[in-house]
Design a protein around this motif. Sequence first.
Motif, PDB file in Angstrom:
ATOM      1  N   TYR A 187      -2.276  -8.199   5.240  1.00  0.00           N
ATOM      2  CA  TYR A 187      -3.171  -8.246   6.396  1.00  0.00           C
ATOM      3  C   TYR A 187      -3.698  -6.863   6.780  1.00  0.00           C
ATOM      4  O   TYR A 187      -4.476  -6.728   7.713  1.00  0.00           O
ATOM      5  N   ARG A 188      -3.267  -5.845   6.067  1.00  0.00           N
ATOM      6  CA  ARG A 188      -3.969  -4.560   6.105  1.00  0.00           C
ATOM      7  C   ARG A 188      -4.420  -4.290   4.681  1.00  0.00           C
ATOM      8  O   ARG A 188      -3.609  -4.152   3.773  1.00  0.00           O
ATOM      9  N   LYS A 189      -5.724  -4.233   4.497  1.00  0.00           N
ATOM     10  CA  LYS A 189      -6.291  -4.107   3.157  1.00  0.00           C
ATOM     11  C   LYS A 189      -6.892  -2.718   2.950  1.00  0.00           C
ATOM     12  O   LYS A 189      -6.899  -1.889   3.840  1.00  0.00           O
ATOM     13  N   GLN A 190      -7.384  -2.511   1.740  1.00  0.00           N
ATOM     14  CA  GLN A 190      -8.055  -1.261   1.367  1.00  0.00           C
ATOM     15  C   GLN A 190      -7.180  -0.037   1.621  1.00  0.00           C
ATOM     16  O   GLN A 190      -7.611   0.939   2.245  1.00  0.00           O
ATOM     17  N   GLY A 191      -5.957  -0.101   1.139  1.00  0.00           N
ATOM     18  CA  GLY A 191      -5.056   1.043   1.245  1.00  0.00           C
ATOM     19  C   GLY A 191      -5.276   2.005   0.101  1.00  0.00           C
ATOM     20  O   GLY A 191      -4.428   2.141  -0.780  1.00  0.00           O
ATOM     21  N   GLY A 192      -6.423   2.657   0.086  1.00  0.00           N
ATOM     22  CA  GLY A 192      -6.740   3.584  -0.988  1.00  0.00           C
ATOM     23  C   GLY A 192      -7.428   2.884  -2.150  1.00  0.00           C
ATOM     24  O   GLY A 192      -7.747   1.695  -2.089  1.00  0.00           O
ATOM     25  N   ALA A 193      -7.653   3.626  -3.230  1.00  0.00           N
ATOM     26  CA  ALA A 193      -8.336   3.087  -4.401  1.00  0.00           C
ATOM     27  C   ALA A 193      -7.583   1.880  -4.955  1.00  0.00           C
ATOM     28  O   ALA A 193      -6.370   1.926  -5.146  1.00  0.00           O
ATOM     29  N   ASP A 194      -8.316   0.786  -5.187  1.00  0.00           N
ATOM     30  CA  ASP A 194      -7.721  -0.455  -5.717  1.00  0.00           C
ATOM     31  C   ASP A 194      -6.567  -0.957  -4.854  1.00  0.00           C
ATOM     32  O   ASP A 194      -5.597  -1.527  -5.355  1.00  0.00           O
ATOM     33  N   ASN A 195      -6.665  -0.722  -3.549  1.00  0.00           N
ATOM     34  CA  ASN A 195      -5.616  -1.134  -2.606  1.00  0.00           C
ATOM     35  C   ASN A 195      -4.246  -0.651  -3.081  1.00  0.00           C
ATOM     36  O   ASN A 195      -3.270  -1.407  -3.118  1.00  0.00           O
ATOM     37  N   MET A 196      -4.190   0.607  -3.432  1.00  0.00           N
ATOM     38  CA  MET A 196      -2.969   1.218  -3.959  1.00  0.00           C
ATOM     39  C   MET A 196      -1.759   0.980  -3.058  1.00  0.00           C
ATOM     40  O   MET A 196      -0.672   0.618  -3.527  1.00  0.00           O
ATOM     41  N   MET A 197      -1.942   1.165  -1.739  1.00  0.00           N
ATOM     42  CA  MET A 197      -0.809   1.017  -0.825  1.00  0.00           C
ATOM     43  C   MET A 197      -0.316  -0.424  -0.766  1.00  0.00           C
ATOM     44  O   MET A 197       0.877  -0.670  -0.588  1.00  0.00           O
ATOM     45  N   GLY A 198      -1.216  -1.373  -0.911  1.00  0.00           N
ATOM     46  CA  GLY A 198      -0.803  -2.771  -0.913  1.00  0.00           C
ATOM     47  C   GLY A 198       0.126  -3.069  -2.080  1.00  0.00           C
ATOM     48  O   GLY A 198       1.143  -3.755  -1.935  1.00  0.00           O
ATOM     49  N   LYS A 199      -0.213  -2.538  -3.235  1.00  0.00           N
ATOM     50  CA  LYS A 199       0.598  -2.762  -4.432  1.00  0.00           C
ATOM     51  C   LYS A 199       1.952  -2.071  -4.321  1.00  0.00           C
ATOM     52  O   LYS A 199       2.982  -2.624  -4.706  1.00  0.00           O
ATOM     53  N   ILE A 200       1.939  -0.849  -3.785  1.00  0.00           N
ATOM     54  CA  ILE A 200       3.187  -0.096  -3.658  1.00  0.00           C
ATOM     55  C   ILE A 200       4.122  -0.765  -2.651  1.00  0.00           C
ATOM     56  O   ILE A 200       5.303  -0.993  -2.934  1.00  0.00           O
ATOM     57  N   ALA A 201       3.599  -1.077  -1.468  1.00  0.00           N
ATOM     58  CA  ALA A 201       4.431  -1.670  -0.415  1.00  0.00           C
ATOM     59  C   ALA A 201       4.992  -3.018  -0.840  1.00  0.00           C
ATOM     60  O   ALA A 201       6.108  -3.391  -0.457  1.00  0.00           O
ATOM     61  N   ASN A 202       4.241  -3.743  -1.646  1.00  0.00           N
ATOM     62  CA  ASN A 202       4.679  -5.065  -2.088  1.00  0.00           C
ATOM     63  C   ASN A 202       5.868  -4.992  -3.046  1.00  0.00           C
ATOM     64  O   ASN A 202       6.541  -5.990  -3.287  1.00  0.00           O
ATOM     65  N   ARG A 203       6.130  -3.808  -3.583  1.00  0.00           N
ATOM     66  CA  ARG A 203       7.251  -3.627  -4.512  1.00  0.00           C
ATOM     67  C   ARG A 203       8.509  -3.134  -3.798  1.00  0.00           C
ATOM     68  O   ARG A 203       9.544  -2.943  -4.426  1.00  0.00           O
ATOM     69  N   MET A 204       8.394  -2.917  -2.486  1.00  0.00           N
ATOM     70  CA  MET A 204       9.549  -2.451  -1.719  1.00  0.00           C
ATOM     71  C   MET A 204      10.127  -3.589  -0.892  1.00  0.00           C
ATOM     72  O   MET A 204       9.390  -4.458  -0.419  1.00  0.00           O
ATOM     73  N   ASN A 205      11.442  -3.575  -0.709  1.00  0.00           N
ATOM     74  CA  ASN A 205      12.052  -4.584   0.153  1.00  0.00           C
ATOM     75  C   ASN A 205      12.117  -4.060   1.587  1.00  0.00           C
ATOM     76  O   ASN A 205      11.732  -2.922   1.867  1.00  0.00           O
ATOM     77  N   LYS A 206      12.610  -4.887   2.478  1.00  0.00           N
ATOM     78  CA  LYS A 206      12.626  -4.540   3.903  1.00  0.00           C
ATOM     79  C   LYS A 206      13.433  -3.276   4.170  1.00  0.00           C
ATOM     80  O   LYS A 206      13.031  -2.416   4.962  1.00  0.00           O
ATOM     81  N   ALA A 207      14.582  -3.140   3.503  1.00  0.00           N
ATOM     82  CA  ALA A 207      15.434  -1.963   3.704  1.00  0.00           C
ATOM     83  C   ALA A 207      14.742  -0.695   3.207  1.00  0.00           C
ATOM     84  O   ALA A 207      14.849   0.371   3.831  1.00  0.00           O
ATOM     85  N   ASP A 208      14.029  -0.805   2.080  1.00  0.00           N
ATOM     86  CA  ASP A 208      13.283   0.341   1.544  1.00  0.00           C
ATOM     87  C   ASP A 208      12.235   0.808   2.557  1.00  0.00           C
ATOM     88  O   ASP A 208      12.104   2.002   2.837  1.00  0.00           O
ATOM     89  N   ILE A 209      11.484  -0.159   3.067  1.00  0.00           N
ATOM     90  CA  ILE A 209      10.403   0.146   4.007  1.00  0.00           C
ATOM     91  C   ILE A 209      10.946   0.805   5.269  1.00  0.00           C
ATOM     92  O   ILE A 209      10.416   1.815   5.746  1.00  0.00           O
ATOM     93  N   GLN A 210      12.008   0.255   5.798  1.00  0.00           N
ATOM     94  CA  GLN A 210      12.593   0.807   7.021  1.00  0.00           C
ATOM     95  C   GLN A 210      13.100   2.228   6.789  1.00  0.00           C
ATOM     96  O   GLN A 210      12.875   3.126   7.611  1.00  0.00           O
ATOM     97  N   ALA A 211      13.754   2.443   5.655  1.00  0.00           N
ATOM     98  CA  ALA A 211      14.328   3.758   5.359  1.00  0.00           C
ATOM     99  C   ALA A 211      13.254   4.819   5.161  1.00  0.00           C
ATOM    100  O   ALA A 211      13.344   5.924   5.714  1.00  0.00           O
ATOM    101  N   VAL A 212      12.228   4.506   4.383  1.00  0.00           N
ATOM    102  CA  VAL A 212      11.215   5.526   4.094  1.00  0.00           C
ATOM    103  C   VAL A 212      10.316   5.768   5.301  1.00  0.00           C
ATOM    104  O   VAL A 212       9.844   6.895   5.519  1.00  0.00           O
ATOM    105  N   ALA A 213      10.089   4.746   6.126  1.00  0.00           N
ATOM    106  CA  ALA A 213       9.299   4.933   7.347  1.00  0.00           C
ATOM    107  C   ALA A 213      10.030   5.873   8.302  1.00  0.00           C
ATOM    108  O   ALA A 213       9.425   6.765   8.910  1.00  0.00           O
TER     109      ALA A 213
END
Length: 238
Positions: free
Chosen positions: A205-231
């Motif tokens: 629901y947030r699109k266009q995260g850089g070229a070819d929606n790079m951020m969408g692809k990266i974030a989709n490969r992380m789990n909830k714990a990964d996201i919380q920790a790196v944020a």
Amino acid sequence: MKRVLTNILVAGSVLAGVAFGAAAFGAEAAAAKAPVPDAEKGAALYTKGDMSRGILACVACHGANGNSGVPMYPNLAGMPHEYIALQLEHFKAPADKVIRGTADGKPTAMAPIVAQMTEEDMLNLSVFLSKQQLTQPAKAKQGDNKDVVSRGRQIWRAGIPERSVPACASCHGATGQGIPSAFPRLSGQHPEYLEAQLHGFADGYRKQGGADNMMGKIANRMNKADIQAVADYAAGIR
């Protein structure tokens, strides 16, 4: 025959020159028409809004000079003006082509505000904010949790190779300062906000995260714990 060929070559050269001149003139005309950012007008719109057009004062949510005291609203002070202007454009996308929306796919609360802004308004705001200092940087919330800090540091510095997640530092810099005109600063941003944006990229629901929606692809490969920790790590890095 030679005279005919000569005339053709001369005519071709003249036409090419005219075309080049026209293109150059067109570029100059476009540049002349482009609005020149005015930071003072941006400051006025940020602090007072323009109720005659339904534009609320940005300061109400994002704080004095872009220093937000509310985790759900991002710090904007000192962000690259190109990045801020681009995000405003994304918020302004039509309802049937939402780029930055809510979890249910609807436009965010920013949409009706930005809808009333002109290109000049957005440029003025972005330049004003880029000149401000982040005087109240957010801090990591779990800095005492060694496991969370270790996981966040690992992802930030080295990524998650087995899931093709690159190191965050490769784009956002070793200390999270970002790269002007390309990648935003994450250091000092509210960890809750960063976490929410990563989930937004991951869930689409947030699109266009850089070229070819790079951020969408990266974030989709992380789990909830990964996201919380790196944020959390990104917020506290300096």
